[in-house]
Design an enzyme around this catalytic site. Structure first.
Site, mmCIF file in Angstrom:
data_model
loop_
_atom_site.group_PDB
_atom_site.id
_atom_site.type_symbol
_atom_site.label_atom_id
_atom_site.label_comp_id
_atom_site.label_asym_id
_atom_site.label_seq_id
_atom_site.Cartn_x
_atom_site.Cartn_y
_atom_site.Cartn_z
ATOM 1 N N ASN A 1 4.238 -2.994 -32.336
ATOM 2 C CA ASN A 1 3.573 -2.543 -33.558
ATOM 3 C C ASN A 1 3.938 -1.070 -33.805
ATOM 4 O O ASN A 1 3.501 -0.190 -33.061
ATOM 5 C CB ASN A 1 2.058 -2.707 -33.388
ATOM 6 C CG ASN A 1 1.286 -2.352 -34.633
ATOM 7 O OD1 ASN A 1 1.808 -1.712 -35.547
ATOM 8 N ND2 ASN A 1 0.023 -2.741 -34.669
ATOM 9 N N HIS B 1 3.184 -6.898 -41.935
ATOM 10 C CA HIS B 1 3.074 -5.874 -40.904
ATOM 11 C C HIS B 1 3.312 -6.540 -39.553
ATOM 12 O O HIS B 1 2.758 -7.597 -39.260
ATOM 13 C CB HIS B 1 1.684 -5.246 -40.978
ATOM 14 C CG HIS B 1 1.375 -4.363 -39.803
ATOM 15 N ND1 HIS B 1 2.270 -3.436 -39.326
ATOM 16 C CD2 HIS B 1 0.271 -4.280 -39.006
ATOM 17 C CE1 HIS B 1 1.733 -2.819 -38.288
ATOM 18 N NE2 HIS B 1 0.531 -3.318 -38.076
ATOM 19 N N CYS C 1 -1.637 1.209 -40.583
ATOM 20 C CA CYS C 1 -0.570 0.194 -40.645
ATOM 21 C C CYS C 1 -0.334 -0.328 -42.063
ATOM 22 O O CYS C 1 0.658 -1.022 -42.309
ATOM 23 C CB CYS C 1 -0.867 -0.951 -39.703
ATOM 24 S SG CYS C 1 -1.054 -0.393 -38.005
HETATM 25 N N1 ACO Z 1 -2.292 -7.620 -19.715
HETATM 26 C C1 ACO Z 1 -2.963 -8.552 -19.052
HETATM 27 N N2 ACO Z 1 -4.216 -8.913 -19.367
HETATM 28 C C2 ACO Z 1 -4.792 -8.309 -20.418
HETATM 29 C C3 ACO Z 1 -4.139 -7.317 -21.171
HETATM 30 C C4 ACO Z 1 -2.841 -6.971 -20.785
HETATM 31 N N3 ACO Z 1 -2.109 -6.036 -21.427
HETATM 32 N N4 ACO Z 1 -4.953 -6.899 -22.148
HETATM 33 C C5 ACO Z 1 -6.097 -7.603 -22.040
HETATM 34 N N5 ACO Z 1 -6.002 -8.452 -20.986
HETATM 35 C C6 ACO Z 1 -6.995 -9.414 -20.506
HETATM 36 C C7 ACO Z 1 -8.407 -9.012 -20.872
HETATM 37 O O1 ACO Z 1 -8.928 -8.106 -19.932
HETATM 38 C C8 ACO Z 1 -9.105 -10.339 -20.835
HETATM 39 O O2 ACO Z 1 -9.393 -10.670 -19.507
HETATM 40 P P1 ACO Z 1 -10.800 -11.348 -19.134
HETATM 41 O O3 ACO Z 1 -10.787 -12.661 -19.848
HETATM 42 O O4 ACO Z 1 -10.728 -11.454 -17.635
HETATM 43 O O5 ACO Z 1 -11.840 -10.411 -19.640
HETATM 44 C C9 ACO Z 1 -8.036 -11.333 -21.328
HETATM 45 O O6 ACO Z 1 -6.780 -10.651 -21.168
HETATM 46 C C10 ACO Z 1 -8.194 -11.743 -22.767
HETATM 47 O O7 ACO Z 1 -8.397 -10.582 -23.563
HETATM 48 P P2 ACO Z 1 -8.651 -10.688 -25.101
HETATM 49 O O8 ACO Z 1 -8.917 -9.331 -25.653
HETATM 50 O O9 ACO Z 1 -9.654 -11.773 -25.367
HETATM 51 O O10 ACO Z 1 -7.212 -11.222 -25.597
HETATM 52 P P3 ACO Z 1 -6.796 -11.685 -27.010
HETATM 53 O O11 ACO Z 1 -6.255 -13.061 -26.953
HETATM 54 O O12 ACO Z 1 -7.862 -11.378 -28.055
HETATM 55 O O13 ACO Z 1 -5.562 -10.738 -27.324
HETATM 56 C C11 ACO Z 1 -4.956 -8.824 -28.601
HETATM 57 C C12 ACO Z 1 -5.743 -9.349 -27.406
HETATM 58 C C13 ACO Z 1 -3.484 -9.101 -28.367
HETATM 59 C C14 ACO Z 1 -5.171 -7.311 -28.694
HETATM 60 C C15 ACO Z 1 -5.436 -9.528 -29.878
HETATM 61 O O14 ACO Z 1 -6.816 -9.458 -29.993
HETATM 62 C C16 ACO Z 1 -4.800 -8.961 -31.108
HETATM 63 O O15 ACO Z 1 -3.611 -9.075 -31.308
HETATM 64 N N6 ACO Z 1 -5.608 -8.365 -32.008
HETATM 65 C C17 ACO Z 1 -5.077 -7.757 -33.220
HETATM 66 C C18 ACO Z 1 -4.521 -6.449 -32.853
HETATM 67 C C19 ACO Z 1 -3.698 -5.874 -33.957
HETATM 68 O O16 ACO Z 1 -2.965 -6.568 -34.597
HETATM 69 N N7 ACO Z 1 -3.839 -4.573 -34.105
HETATM 70 C C20 ACO Z 1 -3.040 -3.856 -34.986
HETATM 71 C C21 ACO Z 1 -3.647 -3.766 -36.322
HETATM 72 S S1 ACO Z 1 -2.706 -2.776 -37.291
HETATM 73 C C22 ACO Z 1 -3.080 -1.121 -37.147
HETATM 74 O O17 ACO Z 1 -3.659 -0.568 -38.009
HETATM 75 C C23 ACO Z 1 -2.649 -0.353 -35.936
#
Ligand code: ACO
Length: 329
Positions: free
Chosen positions: A286, A256, A123
């Protein structure tokens, strides 16, 4: 003695392209439900700010998306493909193992002879590619470069993993970067920290005619999130320092487009109002290396970004990689 090297490179034109198939969160959720995977528009919007993504047709590759974006950028710059003397494509989803996507773009644009190569920094790829093109122009090895970010992340998504498959989409963005005596690109900085290779990766590879290992995207979302906000503030401040400018001089922050909460966190740390941040993640999710040039082109074509504005472009992604480019548009 006067130098024959240009002092700066500047963006002469921008372009972008999203493939026509658009899936809203509700449509994706319905498709996933058919596989027994539960998600919802509410969860995706609240955690990420994403409302829709575009997926390319199976026979469309990164080079096709890149060419469509490049044609727009060339038109905006008032030049043709034969005026280009360097092509760099940032992508993690190349059409082939080789040749490079850049060589395929060159072929599809109907030109030949100039150097063409890919940059792989996930990214952060576009910020890496723009920095390389700027350096080559200032070193006198090119005068007008086509710099493209193009991705088909839909090909490497695990649609049984709801924690990742709702986040990504396909698309491309491009700029024409040309030699100039006035800024232009003012300062750049790139980083990588290979200690974090495991938090965001596609571990599979091709060997002996087989795919070995898992060829689908794996991400520790929370680890990526924490690292991203810290490094994005740090690198923005460092680039501003090199340019002798303050954050208040930024007209537009173009980060990004991964997650609205990462963008809000970065803007808050830089004390910039969200009104100064170009946000398009809601419309395409993304798109990895394509996201910054997509957002830039959207800002330009919507009339928000004007000539002379100061822009901060910031990338962060797998590797772990990150970087920033400060430029006067
Ligand atoms: N739909 C519904 N529920 C979901 C989903 C979904 N799609 N995905 C996860 N959950 C649930 C999980 O199972 C968890 O449930 P639990 O509490 O019963 O275990 C709950 O939601 C919370 O999950 P978390 O992983 O704690 O959620 P978080 O608030 O951390 O959000 C996310 C997850 C959106 C992925 C976040 O961590 C994030 O944005 N991280 C950065 C990701 C990013 O930007 N990546 C790109 C980098 S750039 C590159 O190089 C590609």
């Amino acid at each position: 003695m006067t130098s024959t090297f240009p002092r700066y490179s500047r963006i002469a034109g921008t372009g972008s392209y999203l493939p026509p198939r658009r899936l809203s969160n509700a449509e994706l959720a319905a498709e996933l439900a058919a596989r027994g995977i539960e998600t919802s528009d509410e969860w995706i919007v609240e955690r990420t700010g994403i409302r829709a993504r575009h997926f390319a047709a199976p026979d469309v590759g990164s080079s096709d998306l890149g060419v469509a974006a490049a044609r727009q950028a060339l038109e905006a710059a008032g030049c043709s493909a034969s005026d280009i003397d360097l092509i760099i494509v940032a992508t993690s989803t190349p059409d082939m193992v080789f040749p490079s996507t850049a060589a395929l773009v060159q072929q599809k644009l109907g030109v030949h002879g100039c150097p063409a190569f890919d940059v792989q920094a996930v990214c952060s790829g576009f910020v890496y590619a723009l920095t390389v093109a700027d350096s080559m122009i200032r070193a006198g090895s090119a005068r007008r470069a086509l710099v493209i970010g193009a991705e088909v992340f839909s090909r490497i998504l695990d649609f049984n993993d709801r924690t990742t498959c709702v986040l990504f989409g396909d698309g491309a963005g491009a700029v024409v970067l040309e030699a100039s005596e006035t800024p232009g690109v003012v300062a750049t900085e790139l980083h990588a920290d290979g200690r974090h290779v495991g938090i965001l990766c596609v571990p599979g590879h091709v060997s002996g005619g087989q795919v070995l290992g898992d060829p689908l995207l794996k991400m520790d979302g929370q680890a990526v999130f924490k690292l991203a906000v810290g490094v994005l503030e740090e690198v923005a401040r460092s680039v501003l320092g090199k340019a002798g400018r303050g954050a208040e001089e930024i007209d537009w922050l173009i980060p990004h487009q991964a997650n609205i909460r990462i963008m809000q966190g970065t803007a808050r740390k830089l004390k910039l109002p969200m009104g100064k941040v170009i946000v398009t993640v809601d419309q395409h999710g993304n798109t990895s290396a394509a996201s910054i040039p997509l957002a830039l082109d959207h800002g330009v074509r919507s009339g928000r970004i004007a000539r002379g504005d100061t822009l901060m472009l910031e990338g962060v992604g797998g590797g772990f990689t990150w970087g920033a480019v400060l430029l006067d548009f």
